[in-house]
Design a protein around this motif. Structure first.
Motif, short mmCIF file in Angstrom:
data_model
loop_
_atom_site.label_atom_id
_atom_site.label_comp_id
_atom_site.label_asym_id
_atom_site.label_seq_id
_atom_site.Cartn_x
_atom_site.Cartn_y
_atom_site.Cartn_z
N ASP A 66 0.83 -1.21 0.00
CA ASP A 66 0.00 0.00 0.00
C ASP A 66 0.87 1.26 0.00
OD1 ASP A 66 -2.23 -1.60 0.05
OD2 ASP A 66 -2.62 -1.34 2.19
N GLU A 72 1.77 9.26 -5.99
CA GLU A 72 2.04 10.66 -5.68
C GLU A 72 3.13 11.25 -6.58
OE1 GLU A 72 3.09 10.63 -1.60
OE2 GLU A 72 1.02 10.54 -0.86
N ARG A 121 1.02 4.16 -2.88
CA ARG A 121 0.78 5.57 -2.59
C ARG A 121 1.94 6.45 -3.07
NH1 ARG A 121 2.67 8.48 1.29
NH2 ARG A 121 3.27 6.70 2.59
#
Length: 261
Positions: free
Chosen positions: A177, A185, A181
């Motif tokens: 996870d 980003e 992320r």
């Protein structure tokens, strides 16, 4: 010269399960193990007045020999396979030989065993409630296939609780996870190569979740898969001019990965 456990001044004879005789000294065993100390307070049968008392033990010759070499103030043998380590550890725990257990705990998390089968190291540590060793071993399970490696160490894993195994699954998912992320980003859609963003995001997440990579690893992976574009504008993060800056930002962002259970 290898010590042979046949000292003439021995005051106790231990018999292994396969009938090997070990002539030992009560005082050394009593210091190393409260179980041996208590055992030796009971009267022992004498076969003759010229022989020390003897005690029959359930350990095999191989296990008892190594255990005694770790108890005695003599050079200790190297332990290089899991079965030997597990057998000696079981005996050391049974006899409460804390000095031996302490040394075996260090051996358990040595690079030799962690590189070989980190999941098995974790399982053994969990079995004996070696909390620090279990936590340290979990850091080496982050990139392995738990199911596949588990097939080779079922005997040790059966002593591990479902909660202990679940912690490893949670660790791997948390790391995945975080990778997802960070990559998302750093790789916001836009620029002239936006059509390739979905593919490169998937590639990076899969690769970085599967193994530890550095900047050069990522660059090589992207180039090998044809994801680095010779972008003329020089502004697209997928182009040669910007790709290294982009990869560094992703790798640096992975410092947030959960390290252990």
């Amino acid at each position: 010269m290898i010590y042979s456990f046949d000292a003439g001044d021995a005051d106790l004879i231990l018999h292994s399960a396969d009938c090997k005789e070990f002539r030992v000294h009560r005082c050394i065993l009593s210091i190393a193990s409260p179980v041996f100390r208590d055992m030796l307070t009971f009267p022992q049968p004498h076969e003759s007045t010229h022989q020390p008392p003897h005690v029959d033990l359930p350990e095999t010759t191989a296990t008892l020999d190594i255990l005694l070499r770790y108890i005695y103030p003599i050079p200790s043998p190297k332990i290089e396979d899991f079965d030997t380590l597990s057998n000696v550890l079981i005996s050391a725990e049974k006899y409460q030989a804390e000095g031996v257990i302490s040394r075996l705990r260090t051996i358990l998390v040595s690079p030799h065993f962690l590189d070989l089968e980190p999941l098995r190291v974790y399982a053994i540590a969990c079995r004996w409630s070696f909390l620090e060793e279990a936590k340290f071993a979990s850091t080496h399970t982050a990139y392995i296939d738990l199911v596949k490696q588990g097939e080779g160490c079922m005997e040790d894993m059966k002593y591990m609780s479902g909660l202990d195994f679940h912690r490893l699954l949670v660790l791997q998912q948390a790391r995945r996870d975080t990778v997802q992320r960070v990559v998302t980003e750093q790789l916001a859609p836009g620029g002239c190569c936006s059509a390739g963003y979905k593919d490169i995001r998937k590639l990076l997440v899969e690769e970085m979740s599967r193994k530890k990579v550095d900047v050069s690893d990522c660059l090589l992976m992207l180039e090998t898969n044809g994801k680095v574009k010779p972008c003329k504008s020089g502004m697209c993060p997928l182009g040669h001019a910007k790709i290294e800056v982009f990869v560094k930002s992703v790798v640096n962002g992975l410092g947030e990965l959960p390290p252990s259970v």
